[in-house]
Design an enzyme around this catalytic site. Structure first.
Site, PDB file in Angstrom:
ATOM      1  N   ARG A  20      19.610  17.866  72.093  1.00  0.00           N
ATOM      2  CA  ARG A  20      20.081  16.484  72.081  1.00  0.00           C
ATOM      3  C   ARG A  20      20.452  16.023  70.666  1.00  0.00           C
ATOM      4  NH1 ARG A  20      21.833  16.468  76.768  1.00  0.00           N
ATOM      5  NH2 ARG A  20      20.413  16.061  78.455  1.00  0.00           N
TER       6      ARG A  20
ATOM      7  N   GLU B  38      23.773  17.503  70.096  1.00  0.00           N
ATOM      8  CA  GLU B  38      24.718  16.775  70.935  1.00  0.00           C
ATOM      9  C   GLU B  38      25.064  15.408  70.308  1.00  0.00           C
ATOM     10  OE1 GLU B  38      25.022  16.046  75.652  1.00  0.00           O
ATOM     11  OE2 GLU B  38      23.223  15.198  74.713  1.00  0.00           O
TER      12      GLU B  38
ATOM     13  N   SER C 280      26.303  16.208  51.173  1.00  0.00           N
ATOM     14  CA  SER C 280      25.544  17.392  50.803  1.00  0.00           C
ATOM     15  C   SER C 280      24.343  17.560  51.721  1.00  0.00           C
ATOM     16  CB  SER C 280      25.048  17.267  49.356  1.00  0.00           C
ATOM     17  OG  SER C 280      24.165  18.332  49.045  1.00  0.00           O
TER      18      SER C 280
END
Length: 193
Positions: free
Chosen positions: A119, A122, A145
Protein backbone atom coordinates in the site's frame (compact mmCIF):
# COMPACT_ATOMS: atom_id res chain seq x y z
CA UNK A 1 25.72 -14.92 17.89
CA UNK A 2 25.77 -14.28 14.16
CA UNK A 3 29.01 -15.34 12.49
CA UNK A 4 29.17 -11.98 10.68
CA UNK A 5 29.63 -10.13 13.96
CA UNK A 6 32.88 -11.99 14.63
CA UNK A 7 34.35 -10.71 11.37
CA UNK A 8 33.28 -7.08 12.06
CA UNK A 9 32.01 -6.88 8.48
CA UNK A 10 28.54 -6.00 7.30
CA UNK A 11 26.62 -9.11 6.23
CA UNK A 12 26.91 -9.59 2.48
CA UNK A 13 24.61 -12.51 1.76
CA UNK A 14 20.85 -12.50 2.26
CA UNK A 15 21.06 -15.35 4.78
CA UNK A 16 23.82 -13.65 6.79
CA UNK A 17 21.87 -10.39 6.81
CA UNK A 18 18.68 -12.14 7.94
CA UNK A 19 20.62 -13.83 10.76
CA UNK A 20 22.21 -10.55 11.84
CA UNK A 21 18.91 -8.65 11.73
CA UNK A 22 17.32 -11.40 13.83
CA UNK A 23 20.11 -10.92 16.39
CA UNK A 24 19.54 -7.14 16.46
CA UNK A 25 15.77 -7.49 16.73
CA UNK A 26 16.15 -10.06 19.52
CA UNK A 27 18.25 -7.56 21.47
CA UNK A 28 15.64 -4.87 20.83
CA UNK A 29 12.85 -7.20 21.98
CA UNK A 30 14.80 -8.10 25.11
CA UNK A 31 15.13 -4.39 25.90
CA UNK A 32 11.33 -4.06 25.86
CA UNK A 33 11.65 -0.74 24.03
CA UNK A 34 9.93 0.51 20.89
CA UNK A 35 11.76 2.13 17.99
CA UNK A 36 10.23 5.43 19.15
CA UNK A 37 11.73 5.00 22.63
CA UNK A 38 15.16 4.04 21.28
CA UNK A 39 15.07 6.98 18.86
CA UNK A 40 14.14 9.42 21.64
CA UNK A 41 16.97 8.18 23.88
CA UNK A 42 19.52 8.44 21.06
CA UNK A 43 18.29 11.66 19.44
CA UNK A 44 17.35 10.02 16.11
CA UNK A 45 14.22 9.79 14.00
CA UNK A 46 12.20 6.64 14.62
CA UNK A 47 12.73 5.52 11.02
CA UNK A 48 16.52 5.83 11.37
CA UNK A 49 16.43 3.73 14.54
CA UNK A 50 14.41 1.08 12.72
CA UNK A 51 16.77 1.21 9.71
CA UNK A 52 19.70 0.50 12.03
CA UNK A 53 18.00 -2.59 13.43
CA UNK A 54 17.20 -3.84 9.93
CA UNK A 55 20.84 -3.19 8.90
CA UNK A 56 19.77 -0.68 6.26
CA UNK A 57 21.72 2.25 7.77
CA UNK A 58 25.20 2.68 9.17
CA UNK A 59 25.68 3.65 12.80
CA UNK A 60 27.71 6.86 12.32
CA UNK A 61 30.63 8.18 14.33
CA UNK A 62 29.64 11.81 14.22
CA UNK A 63 31.84 14.44 15.80
CA UNK A 64 32.36 12.29 18.87
CA UNK A 65 34.88 10.13 17.02
CA UNK A 66 37.60 12.32 18.60
CA UNK A 67 36.45 11.17 22.03
CA UNK A 68 36.55 7.54 21.03
CA UNK A 69 38.29 5.15 23.34
CA UNK A 70 40.22 2.93 21.00
CA UNK A 71 39.35 -0.74 21.16
CA UNK A 72 40.76 -1.80 17.77
CA UNK A 73 39.61 -5.40 17.87
CA UNK A 74 35.99 -4.28 18.29
CA UNK A 75 36.14 -0.89 16.56
CA UNK A 76 33.79 0.26 19.32
CA UNK A 77 33.59 3.26 21.59
CA UNK A 78 31.89 5.87 19.42
CA UNK A 79 29.31 8.20 20.96
CA UNK A 80 26.38 6.99 18.82
CA UNK A 81 27.16 3.37 19.56
CA UNK A 82 27.42 4.21 23.25
CA UNK A 83 23.98 5.89 23.17
CA UNK A 84 22.51 2.86 21.45
CA UNK A 85 24.11 0.48 23.93
CA UNK A 86 22.59 2.47 26.81
CA UNK A 87 19.19 2.40 25.09
CA UNK A 88 19.44 -1.32 24.26
CA UNK A 89 22.03 -2.87 26.59
CA UNK A 90 21.30 -6.32 25.17
CA UNK A 91 23.24 -5.39 22.01
CA UNK A 92 26.67 -6.99 22.06
CA UNK A 93 29.84 -5.01 21.37
CA UNK A 94 30.32 -7.20 18.31
CA UNK A 95 26.86 -6.36 16.93
CA UNK A 96 27.51 -2.65 17.51
CA UNK A 97 30.82 -2.96 15.66
CA UNK A 98 29.06 -4.53 12.68
CA UNK A 99 26.42 -1.79 12.75
CA UNK A 100 29.23 0.75 12.35
CA UNK A 101 30.31 -0.79 9.03
CA UNK A 102 28.63 0.34 5.78
CA UNK A 103 25.71 -2.06 5.32
CA UNK A 104 24.80 -3.84 2.13
CA UNK A 105 21.51 -2.06 1.52
CA UNK A 106 18.82 -3.75 -0.45
CA UNK A 107 15.22 -4.65 -0.83
CA UNK A 108 13.87 -8.17 -0.54
CA UNK A 109 11.28 -8.43 -3.33
CA UNK A 110 9.19 -10.73 -1.14
CA UNK A 111 8.55 -7.71 1.11
CA UNK A 112 6.41 -6.24 -1.67
CA UNK A 113 3.89 -8.98 -0.81
CA UNK A 114 3.32 -7.47 2.64
CA UNK A 115 0.05 -5.50 2.53
CA UNK A 116 1.45 -2.46 4.36
CA UNK A 117 4.49 -2.19 2.07
CA UNK A 118 2.35 -2.84 -1.00
CA UNK A 119 0.00 0.00 0.00
CA UNK A 120 2.90 2.38 0.63
CA UNK A 121 4.27 1.67 -2.86
CA UNK A 122 0.77 2.01 -4.28
CA UNK A 123 0.30 5.39 -2.56
CA UNK A 124 3.59 6.74 -3.93
CA UNK A 125 2.71 5.43 -7.40
CA UNK A 126 -0.81 6.87 -7.20
CA UNK A 127 0.30 10.32 -6.02
CA UNK A 128 3.69 10.27 -7.77
CA UNK A 129 2.83 12.32 -10.84
CA UNK A 130 1.02 14.97 -8.79
CA UNK A 131 3.80 15.12 -6.20
CA UNK A 132 6.34 15.48 -9.00
CA UNK A 133 4.36 18.41 -10.47
CA UNK A 134 4.09 20.08 -7.05
CA UNK A 135 7.81 19.67 -6.35
CA UNK A 136 8.71 21.01 -9.80
CA UNK A 137 6.43 24.03 -9.32
CA UNK A 138 7.87 24.77 -5.89
CA UNK A 139 11.55 24.00 -6.52
CA UNK A 140 12.14 23.74 -10.27
CA UNK A 141 13.48 20.79 -12.27
CA UNK A 142 15.12 18.25 -10.00
CA UNK A 143 14.66 15.41 -7.55
CA UNK A 144 14.37 14.77 -3.83
CA UNK A 145 17.46 13.14 -2.38
CA UNK A 146 17.04 9.80 -0.66
CA UNK A 147 20.55 10.17 0.80
CA UNK A 148 20.21 13.55 2.57
CA UNK A 149 16.85 12.34 3.79
CA UNK A 150 14.81 12.02 6.96
CA UNK A 151 11.77 9.80 7.46
CA UNK A 152 9.42 9.65 10.41
CA UNK A 153 6.32 7.58 10.98
CA UNK A 154 3.89 8.87 13.57
CA UNK A 155 0.57 7.85 15.05
CA UNK A 156 -1.90 10.70 15.04
CA UNK A 157 -5.62 11.02 15.76
CA UNK A 158 -8.09 12.00 13.05
CA UNK A 159 -11.06 14.34 13.40
CA UNK A 160 -13.37 11.48 14.32
CA UNK A 161 -10.99 9.99 16.88
CA UNK A 162 -9.63 7.32 14.53
CA UNK A 163 -5.99 6.27 14.54
CA UNK A 164 -4.10 7.60 11.54
CA UNK A 165 -0.59 7.13 10.15
CA UNK A 166 1.50 10.19 9.27
CA UNK A 167 4.64 9.48 7.25
CA UNK A 168 6.95 12.40 6.54
CA UNK A 169 9.62 12.32 3.83
CA UNK A 170 12.07 15.19 4.28
CA UNK A 171 14.68 15.12 1.50
CA UNK A 172 17.10 17.68 0.17
CA UNK A 173 16.12 19.07 -3.23
CA UNK A 174 18.72 18.38 -5.91
CA UNK A 175 18.26 20.49 -9.05
CA UNK A 176 19.15 19.07 -12.45
CA UNK A 177 21.97 21.09 -13.96
CA UNK A 178 22.74 22.34 -17.41
CA UNK A 179 25.65 20.15 -18.47
CA UNK A 180 28.15 22.66 -19.79
CA UNK A 181 31.36 21.13 -21.12
CA UNK A 182 33.45 23.79 -19.37
CA UNK A 183 32.13 22.60 -15.99
CA UNK A 184 32.86 18.92 -16.61
CA UNK A 185 35.75 18.03 -14.31
CA UNK A 186 35.95 14.43 -15.53
CA UNK A 187 38.72 13.44 -17.90
CA UNK A 188 37.91 14.61 -21.42
CA UNK A 189 40.47 12.54 -23.24
CA UNK A 190 43.63 14.10 -21.79
CA UNK A 191 45.01 12.12 -18.87
CA UNK A 192 46.89 13.82 -16.07
CA UNK A 193 50.15 12.27 -14.95
Amino acid sequence: MCSTTKAVLAPRTRDAKVEFVEELLAAKAASGKSFDQIAAECGWTNAYAAQLFFNQAQLKEGAAGKLKVAVPQLRFGMEMAAKLQVAVPQLSNEALAVMQRPPVRGFDTELAQDPLIYRLVEAVNHYGESLRALINEQHGDGIMSAIDFFVTADKITGKQGEGRVAITFNGKFLPHIEQLAENNTAATGAKQH
